[in-house]
Design a protein around this motif. Sequence first.
Motif, PDB file in Angstrom:
ATOM      1  N   LEU A 106     -20.151 -11.957  10.925  1.00 42.70           N
ATOM      2  CA  LEU A 106     -20.918 -12.870  10.083  1.00 42.70           C
ATOM      3  C   LEU A 106     -22.378 -12.912  10.511  1.00 42.70           C
ATOM      4  O   LEU A 106     -23.284 -12.998   9.673  1.00 42.70           O
ATOM      5  CB  LEU A 106     -20.302 -14.267  10.144  1.00 42.70           C
ATOM      6  N   LEU A 107     -22.627 -12.837  11.803  1.00 41.65           N
ATOM      7  CA  LEU A 107     -24.009 -12.810  12.290  1.00 41.65           C
ATOM      8  C   LEU A 107     -24.693 -11.498  11.910  1.00 41.65           C
ATOM      9  O   LEU A 107     -25.886 -11.479  11.579  1.00 41.65           O
ATOM     10  CB  LEU A 107     -24.037 -13.021  13.796  1.00 41.65           C
ATOM     11  N   ARG A 108     -23.949 -10.403  11.927  1.00 40.14           N
ATOM     12  CA  ARG A 108     -24.541  -9.138  11.485  1.00 40.14           C
ATOM     13  C   ARG A 108     -24.839  -9.179   9.986  1.00 40.14           C
ATOM     14  O   ARG A 108     -25.826  -8.590   9.526  1.00 40.14           O
ATOM     15  CB  ARG A 108     -23.603  -7.978  11.828  1.00 40.14           C
ATOM     16  N   ALA A 109     -24.008  -9.879   9.228  1.00 35.44           N
ATOM     17  CA  ALA A 109     -24.289 -10.048   7.801  1.00 35.44           C
ATOM     18  C   ALA A 109     -25.553 -10.883   7.610  1.00 35.44           C
ATOM     19  O   ALA A 109     -26.365 -10.606   6.708  1.00 35.44           O
ATOM     20  CB  ALA A 109     -23.099 -10.711   7.108  1.00 35.44           C
ATOM     21  N   LEU A 110     -25.741 -11.899   8.441  1.00 36.54           N
ATOM     22  CA  LEU A 110     -26.985 -12.680   8.406  1.00 36.54           C
ATOM     23  C   LEU A 110     -28.178 -11.794   8.713  1.00 36.54           C
ATOM     24  O   LEU A 110     -29.222 -11.876   8.044  1.00 36.54           O
ATOM     25  CB  LEU A 110     -26.892 -13.831   9.414  1.00 36.54           C
ATOM     26  N   ALA A 111     -28.041 -10.933   9.720  1.00 39.45           N
ATOM     27  CA  ALA A 111     -29.136 -10.022  10.080  1.00 39.45           C
ATOM     28  C   ALA A 111     -29.509  -9.129   8.905  1.00 39.45           C
ATOM     29  O   ALA A 111     -30.696  -8.899   8.630  1.00 39.45           O
ATOM     30  CB  ALA A 111     -28.737  -9.183  11.288  1.00 39.45           C
ATOM     31  N   ALA A 112     -28.511  -8.615   8.192  1.00 36.87           N
ATOM     32  CA  ALA A 112     -28.784  -7.752   7.043  1.00 36.87           C
ATOM     33  C   ALA A 112     -29.513  -8.512   5.946  1.00 36.87           C
ATOM     34  O   ALA A 112     -30.425  -7.975   5.293  1.00 36.87           O
ATOM     35  CB  ALA A 112     -27.472  -7.176   6.514  1.00 36.87           C
ATOM     36  N   ARG A 113     -29.142  -9.763   5.722  1.00 34.17           N
ATOM     37  CA  ARG A 113     -29.850 -10.591   4.732  1.00 34.17           C
ATOM     38  C   ARG A 113     -31.297 -10.804   5.141  1.00 34.17           C
ATOM     39  O   ARG A 113     -32.207 -10.767   4.308  1.00 34.17           O
ATOM     40  CB  ARG A 113     -29.143 -11.938   4.591  1.00 34.17           C
ATOM     41  N   LEU A 114     -31.521 -11.027   6.418  1.00 32.81           N
ATOM     42  CA  LEU A 114     -32.895 -11.230   6.903  1.00 32.81           C
ATOM     43  C   LEU A 114     -33.721  -9.964   6.732  1.00 32.81           C
ATOM     44  O   LEU A 114     -34.925 -10.030   6.430  1.00 32.81           O
ATOM     45  CB  LEU A 114     -32.874 -11.669   8.358  1.00 32.81           C
ATOM     46  N   ASP A 115     -33.114  -8.799   6.915  1.00 34.92           N
ATOM     47  CA  ASP A 115     -33.823  -7.540   6.669  1.00 34.92           C
ATOM     48  C   ASP A 115     -34.361  -7.508   5.237  1.00 34.92           C
ATOM     49  O   ASP A 115     -35.500  -7.101   4.992  1.00 34.92           O
ATOM     50  CB  ASP A 115     -32.885  -6.351   6.887  1.00 34.92           C
ATOM     51  N   GLU A 116     -33.534  -7.930   4.306  1.00 33.78           N
ATOM     52  CA  GLU A 116     -33.921  -7.891   2.895  1.00 33.78           C
ATOM     53  C   GLU A 116     -35.043  -8.885   2.576  1.00 33.78           C
ATOM     54  O   GLU A 116     -35.825  -8.664   1.647  1.00 33.78           O
ATOM     55  CB  GLU A 116     -32.703  -8.204   2.021  1.00 33.78           C
ATOM     56  N   LEU A 117     -35.120  -9.959   3.321  1.00 36.41           N
ATOM     57  CA  LEU A 117     -36.092 -11.020   3.050  1.00 36.41           C
ATOM     58  C   LEU A 117     -37.397 -10.838   3.805  1.00 36.41           C
ATOM     59  O   LEU A 117     -38.303 -11.681   3.692  1.00 36.41           O
ATOM     60  CB  LEU A 117     -35.489 -12.380   3.422  1.00 36.41           C
ATOM     61  N   GLY A 118     -37.545  -9.745   4.575  1.00 40.10           N
ATOM     62  CA  GLY A 118     -38.669  -9.606   5.496  1.00 40.10           C
ATOM     63  C   GLY A 118     -40.031  -9.810   4.869  1.00 40.10           C
ATOM     64  O   GLY A 118     -40.847 -10.604   5.353  1.00 40.10           O
ATOM     65  N   GLU A 119     -40.324  -9.120   3.780  1.00 41.58           N
ATOM     66  CA  GLU A 119     -41.653  -9.220   3.184  1.00 41.58           C
ATOM     67  C   GLU A 119     -41.891 -10.604   2.591  1.00 41.58           C
ATOM     68  O   GLU A 119     -42.981 -11.160   2.727  1.00 41.58           O
ATOM     69  CB  GLU A 119     -41.829  -8.141   2.110  1.00 41.58           C
ATOM     70  N   GLN A 120     -40.895 -11.170   1.951  1.00 44.02           N
ATOM     71  CA  GLN A 120     -41.060 -12.499   1.365  1.00 44.02           C
ATOM     72  C   GLN A 120     -41.334 -13.541   2.452  1.00 44.02           C
ATOM     73  O   GLN A 120     -42.208 -14.407   2.299  1.00 44.02           O
ATOM     74  CB  GLN A 120     -39.807 -12.879   0.574  1.00 44.02           C
ATOM     75  N   ILE A 121     -40.594 -13.459   3.554  1.00 42.12           N
ATOM     76  CA  ILE A 121     -40.819 -14.391   4.660  1.00 42.12           C
ATOM     77  C   ILE A 121     -42.208 -14.193   5.255  1.00 42.12           C
ATOM     78  O   ILE A 121     -42.912 -15.161   5.570  1.00 42.12           O
ATOM     79  CB  ILE A 121     -39.724 -14.218   5.725  1.00 42.12           C
ATOM     80  N   ALA A 122     -42.638 -12.947   5.401  1.00 40.51           N
ATOM     81  CA  ALA A 122     -43.958 -12.668   5.976  1.00 40.51           C
ATOM     82  C   ALA A 122     -45.061 -13.298   5.143  1.00 40.51           C
ATOM     83  O   ALA A 122     -46.006 -13.890   5.688  1.00 40.51           O
ATOM     84  CB  ALA A 122     -44.163 -11.162   6.093  1.00 40.51           C
ATOM     85  N   VAL A 123     -44.973 -13.184   3.837  1.00 39.77           N
ATOM     86  CA  VAL A 123     -46.001 -13.754   2.965  1.00 39.77           C
ATOM     87  C   VAL A 123     -45.997 -15.280   3.057  1.00 39.77           C
ATOM     88  O   VAL A 123     -47.056 -15.916   3.183  1.00 39.77           O
ATOM     89  CB  VAL A 123     -45.781 -13.291   1.507  1.00 39.77           C
TER      90      VAL A 123
END
Length: 486
Positions: A78-95
Amino acid sequence: MSATEMPRAFPELNTLIQGRFEPSPHSAGQLFEPNSGQPLAENRGSSLEQLDRAVGAAHAAHESGEWRGLGIAGRAPLLRALAARLDELGEQIAVLDAVNSGVPISVTRLFAGSAGDTVRDVVERALALGDSRALAADGRDVRLNRVPWGATALIMPWNAPSAMAVKKLGYALAAGATVVMKPSPASPWSTVLIAQAAVAAGIPAGVVNLVLGGGEIGSALVADPRIRAISMTGSTPTGRAIAASAGANLTRLRLELGSNNPAIVRADANVVEAARVIAAGAMKLSGQWCEAPRRVIADRALLPELVEALRAELAALRIGSSLDDGTQLGPVAFRERLIQLEGQRDALEAQGAVIHREGAVPDEGWFFQPSIAVAEEIDVELEIFGPLLTVQPSDGDAHALALANAGHVGLAGYVFGGDEQAALQMGAGLIAGEVKVNGSSVLDMAADSAQSFFGLSGLGGHGDADVLDFFSGTQIVGTDRPGMPL
């Protein structure tokens, strides 16, 4: 330089309780764009009733044992699934972080782009540590178990909101803790996305909860007796208030607070190189880095040359919008921060310091002109948190150490010198959890780095092992020794 486009819409500032997002009912004023000073969106806050239910959900999830009962082997997917979701959100979070904090997007992209790896790294560390291990006990079955304390409050700062949220959340969840997250009201958006990622990853309802708001919500959260541990990064006044409130419940605390970190420049230092490294460290995150060098203590003979070299470094900075790719120094995060910095600079000037203002800042927005305050004696009561350096002379190593260890210190320190061994020896005399010689990087110096918070800089420490250890206690269970005389 190219610029990233401002988002057309921002995440809804909803409260997360028991796996469901619901509207946050209270208006919390406006969120502003620090590059222009213009309003962006209405800020929202949770109610005290929502806070009560969020803490109740985290407490019930801990008591049920569902999350901790999975063990790290069961939590890891489940934590690895969270990590994968965070990968997808990287640019949006950065902005969003660049907009909320004023930190240049080149930096927020580094933080956001590594969020998934942060979670994956803690999974591997927790798997290696395990939930339980056998102890040597003459053949008897005696085990050391790692047991999370209970519902845990995670309180984030505004200067690196997603980086702190991901690290606190990842380590807490890996340890088996259930959490209530509360971001700073100045920078809430990326934490909302991280909470959404936790739900989407399938982490059970009630394990991750999110409340929004300012002092009223924060005070009620840390005073709740169902909260058994608090991990907070922020200012020393806020940390003191949390410690006083949590004391009645003997709540476990990890507080990473402020520090006016000294940078000693010894007589044998390379002045130009020291100025380059000090200026680079002081201006990181738009000057809003908790471990930045803030007080320069230079050998008296070097001081004039060092001040000129520092001025040249600050004057060469590319100052501009936090959304421009080439910006090195953006605005500070919010108007009150700018006002406090200006007040500190004015107070230093009133005390007799010579103020050097360098570089050109935009007319609009919350930009603080990079400044150097030079004086024989420097008296700063509160932590300086922005693009403002103080410089004062010292007469020999003993005098430099005495100056460096005075006042609001304990987090980080810096020593610059040509004789590396002598600089290392001096560094060991600083009251600080981390001392860097001839450098000012943000990252740890070694994989097994561990840094305690000394003095007024907080309680606990950081380093991967320290952070993971904080979220759980140790329990011994086993067959007792037979025939003991007492």
